[in-house]
Scaffold this motif. Structure first.
Motif, PDB file in Angstrom:
ATOM      1  N   VAL A  72      -1.772  18.635   5.786  1.00  9.85           N
ATOM      2  CA  VAL A  72      -2.542  19.760   5.233  1.00  9.85           C
ATOM      3  C   VAL A  72      -3.854  19.226   4.666  1.00  9.85           C
ATOM      4  O   VAL A  72      -3.834  18.273   3.866  1.00  9.85           O
ATOM      5  CB  VAL A  72      -1.754  20.428   4.074  1.00  9.85           C
ATOM      6  N   ASP A  73      -4.973  19.799   5.082  1.00  9.51           N
ATOM      7  CA  ASP A  73      -6.274  19.396   4.531  1.00  9.51           C
ATOM      8  C   ASP A  73      -7.311  20.444   4.925  1.00  9.51           C
ATOM      9  O   ASP A  73      -7.401  20.808   6.101  1.00  9.51           O
ATOM     10  CB  ASP A  73      -6.680  17.998   5.062  1.00  9.51           C
ATOM     11  N   PRO A  74      -8.109  20.930   3.975  1.00  8.34           N
ATOM     12  CA  PRO A  74      -9.139  21.919   4.341  1.00  8.34           C
ATOM     13  C   PRO A  74     -10.335  21.286   5.052  1.00  8.34           C
ATOM     14  O   PRO A  74     -11.205  22.000   5.554  1.00  8.34           O
ATOM     15  CB  PRO A  74      -9.551  22.503   2.986  1.00  8.34           C
ATOM     16  N   ILE A  96       1.302  13.812  -2.288  1.00 10.64           N
ATOM     17  CA  ILE A  96       0.204  14.617  -2.839  1.00 10.64           C
ATOM     18  C   ILE A  96      -1.021  13.721  -3.035  1.00 10.64           C
ATOM     19  O   ILE A  96      -1.011  12.806  -3.853  1.00 10.64           O
ATOM     20  CB  ILE A  96       0.623  15.264  -4.185  1.00 10.64           C
ATOM     21  N   ASP A  97      -2.063  14.017  -2.256  1.00  8.73           N
ATOM     22  CA  ASP A  97      -3.280  13.201  -2.310  1.00  8.73           C
ATOM     23  C   ASP A  97      -4.486  14.084  -1.948  1.00  8.73           C
ATOM     24  O   ASP A  97      -5.362  13.677  -1.201  1.00  8.73           O
ATOM     25  CB  ASP A  97      -3.148  12.020  -1.339  1.00  8.73           C
ATOM     26  N   GLY A  98      -4.495  15.312  -2.491  1.00  6.30           N
ATOM     27  CA  GLY A  98      -5.580  16.255  -2.196  1.00  6.30           C
ATOM     28  C   GLY A  98      -6.671  16.165  -3.239  1.00  6.30           C
ATOM     29  O   GLY A  98      -7.236  15.094  -3.466  1.00  6.30           O
ATOM     30  N   LYS A 138       0.847  -1.191   0.000  1.00  4.46           N
ATOM     31  CA  LYS A 138       0.000   0.000   0.000  1.00  4.46           C
ATOM     32  C   LYS A 138       0.888   1.249   0.000  1.00  4.46           C
ATOM     33  O   LYS A 138       2.098   1.160   0.194  1.00  4.46           O
ATOM     34  CB  LYS A 138      -0.929   0.006   1.226  1.00  4.46           C
ATOM     35  N   ARG A 139       0.225   2.398  -0.189  1.00  3.87           N
ATOM     36  CA  ARG A 139       0.970   3.667  -0.300  1.00  3.87           C
ATOM     37  C   ARG A 139       1.909   3.925   0.877  1.00  3.87           C
ATOM     38  O   ARG A 139       3.043   4.367   0.695  1.00  3.87           O
ATOM     39  CB  ARG A 139       0.012   4.851  -0.495  1.00  3.87           C
ATOM     40  N   PHE A 140       1.454   3.600   2.117  1.00  4.34           N
ATOM     41  CA  PHE A 140       2.314   3.859   3.282  1.00  4.34           C
ATOM     42  C   PHE A 140       3.541   2.953   3.286  1.00  4.34           C
ATOM     43  O   PHE A 140       4.604   3.346   3.770  1.00  4.34           O
ATOM     44  CB  PHE A 140       1.529   3.733   4.605  1.00  4.34           C
TER      45      PHE A 140
HETATM   46  C1  LIG Z   1      -8.327  10.956  -1.051  1.00  3.97           C
HETATM   47  S1  LIG Z   1      -8.444  11.899   0.402  1.00  3.97           S
HETATM   48  C2  LIG Z   1      -6.841  11.724   1.122  1.00  3.97           C
HETATM   49  C3  LIG Z   1      -6.547  10.329   1.576  1.00  3.97           C
HETATM   50  C4  LIG Z   1      -5.287  10.104   2.387  1.00  3.97           C
HETATM   51  N1  LIG Z   1      -4.127  10.800   1.875  1.00  3.97           N
HETATM   52  C5  LIG Z   1      -4.973   8.638   2.475  1.00  3.97           C
HETATM   53  O1  LIG Z   1      -3.933   8.194   1.961  1.00  3.97           O
HETATM   54  O2  LIG Z   1      -5.773   7.879   3.070  1.00  3.97           O
HETATM   55  C6  LIG Z   1      -8.423  13.506  -0.264  1.00  3.97           C
HETATM   56  C7  LIG Z   1      -8.403  14.624   0.755  1.00  3.97           C
HETATM   57  O3  LIG Z   1      -8.024  15.813   0.072  1.00  3.97           O
HETATM   58  C8  LIG Z   1      -8.669  16.902   0.654  1.00  3.97           C
HETATM   59  N2  LIG Z   1      -8.677  18.016  -0.282  1.00  3.97           N
HETATM   60  C9  LIG Z   1      -9.638  18.365  -1.182  1.00  3.97           C
HETATM   61  N3  LIG Z   1      -9.274  19.478  -1.833  1.00  3.97           N
HETATM   62  C10 LIG Z   1      -8.058  19.829  -1.342  1.00  3.97           C
HETATM   63  C11 LIG Z   1      -7.157  20.897  -1.597  1.00  3.97           C
HETATM   64  N4  LIG Z   1      -7.432  21.831  -2.514  1.00  3.97           N
HETATM   65  N5  LIG Z   1      -6.006  20.948  -0.902  1.00  3.97           N
HETATM   66  C12 LIG Z   1      -5.706  20.002   0.021  1.00  3.97           C
HETATM   67  N6  LIG Z   1      -6.509  18.975   0.310  1.00  3.97           N
HETATM   68  C13 LIG Z   1      -7.671  18.893  -0.360  1.00  3.97           C
HETATM   69  C14 LIG Z   1     -10.055  16.375   1.024  1.00  3.97           C
HETATM   70  O4  LIG Z   1     -10.601  17.143   2.094  1.00  3.97           O
HETATM   71  C15 LIG Z   1      -9.742  14.929   1.400  1.00  3.97           C
HETATM   72  O5  LIG Z   1      -9.641  14.803   2.802  1.00  3.97           O
END
Ligand SMILES: C[S@@+](CC[C@H](N)C(=O)[O-])C[C@H]1O[C@@H](n2cnc3c(N)ncnc32)[C@H](O)[C@@H]1O
Length: 267
Positions: free
Chosen positions: A97-99, A138-140, A56-58
């Motif tokens: 970082v996450d909004p 990067i996973d936003g 997995k990713r981690f």
């Molecule tokens: C797929 S989830 C992340 C999953 C996590 N990294 C993992 O591996 O389990 C995507 C996240 O990105 C956040 N997100 C959405 N738009 C974003 C932005 N512009 N900048 C940063 N994070 C954002 C969402 O709130 C959400 O919590």
């Protein structure tokens, strides 16, 4: 029959109220049609195959962090539920970082979008602008334009020998690679990789960067300024068409196994 119905309702996140609806039979038949539709069958089987893959990713991120014989700094953009990835990362210093768009509780260091975070970082309003990370994950927001900006910003704050890691670079079908997160009646069954692949592929075209994508967990893209993990792509896909990408998937992404990555980093 009851289990089958439950599956349809769950799969498509249809309200249970619908089972009391006067057109219930029509809706039920429609559900059966979807389940048998060849795109849905393919979507289901590829989703199942992808979710069964390991590592997995981690695991990949921890392996990369472990290659450094020094204290490490880790940054994660887009966290959602920390227990799924962030908490499993082994680095000396970790920043998140996450909004909070997807998890209201959102226990992160910086409750900001990535754009605002990087803007503040460049002015030392969050952390110091001379900070450099060993790994930035990067996973936003999984839309190409946003991912491109995230990569561009990450390149400014990654160490020369560090790694930028991206989740969701290898969508198994066109439907997983949709721009629409909200549409649920899709063969992707609510699994969304978005258009991350386009941003990753765009950086794969840059001759001054090395990159590859580990074929696991929806595609773990890795970009490095100095580590020879893979040469740039020569695939021509000027309009970023999914079908061209699909036919040239291996070369577009430099899709390799985790073993291949370890081999190239041990040279
Ligand atoms: C797929 S989830 C992340 C999953 C996590 N990294 C993992 O591996 O389990 C995507 C996240 O990105 C956040 N997100 C959405 N738009 C974003 C932005 N512009 N900048 C940063 N994070 C954002 C969402 O709130 C959400 O919590």
């Amino acid at each position: 029959m009851k289990a089958y119905l439950k599956r349809i309702l769950n799969t498509y996140r249809v309200s249970k109220e619908i089972s009391k609806h006067k057109d219930y039979k029509t809706i039920f038949d429609l559900g059966k049609t979807y389940i048998k539709d060849s795109f849905h069958v393919e979507g289901q089987s590829k989703t199942k195959k992808e979710t069964a893959k390991s590592p997995k990713r981690f695991d990949v991120i921890n392996y990369l962090l472990d290659t450094f014989s020094r204290d490490t700094n880790y940054l994660e953009i887009g966290v959602r539920y920390p227990e799924h990835n962030f908490n499993k990362i082994k680095a000396n210093k970790k920043y998140s970082v996450d909004p909070g768009f997807e998890n209201e509780t959102n226990p992160v260091d910086f409750k900001l979008t990535s754009d605002i975070f990087f803007n503040k970082l460049s002015k030392s309003e969050v952390l110091s602008n001379d900070i450099k990370f060993d790994v930035i994950f990067i996973d936003g927001l999984h839309l190409a334009e946003q991912v491109e900006k995230d990569i561009e910003n990450a390149l400014k704050f990654i160490k020369e020998d560090g790694y930028i890691v991206l989740h969701d670079c290898n969508p198994p079908t066109f439907f997983h690679a949709s721009e629409l997160y909200e549409y649920r009646l899709s063969p992707a069954l609510g699994n969304w990789n978005g258009t991350t692949w386009k941003a990753f592929y765009k950086y794969r075209l840059q001759e001054n960067l090395y990159s590859c994508c580990i074929d696991t967990d929806w595609g773990i893209g890795i970009i490095s300024k100095t580590k020879r993990i893979g040469d740039f792509s020569t695939v021509k896909n000027p309009y970023f068409e999914y079908e061209i990408f699909n036919k040239n998937r291996k070369e577009s992404l430099n899709l390799i196994s985790f073993k291949d990555l370890k081999r190239s980093l041990s040279k």
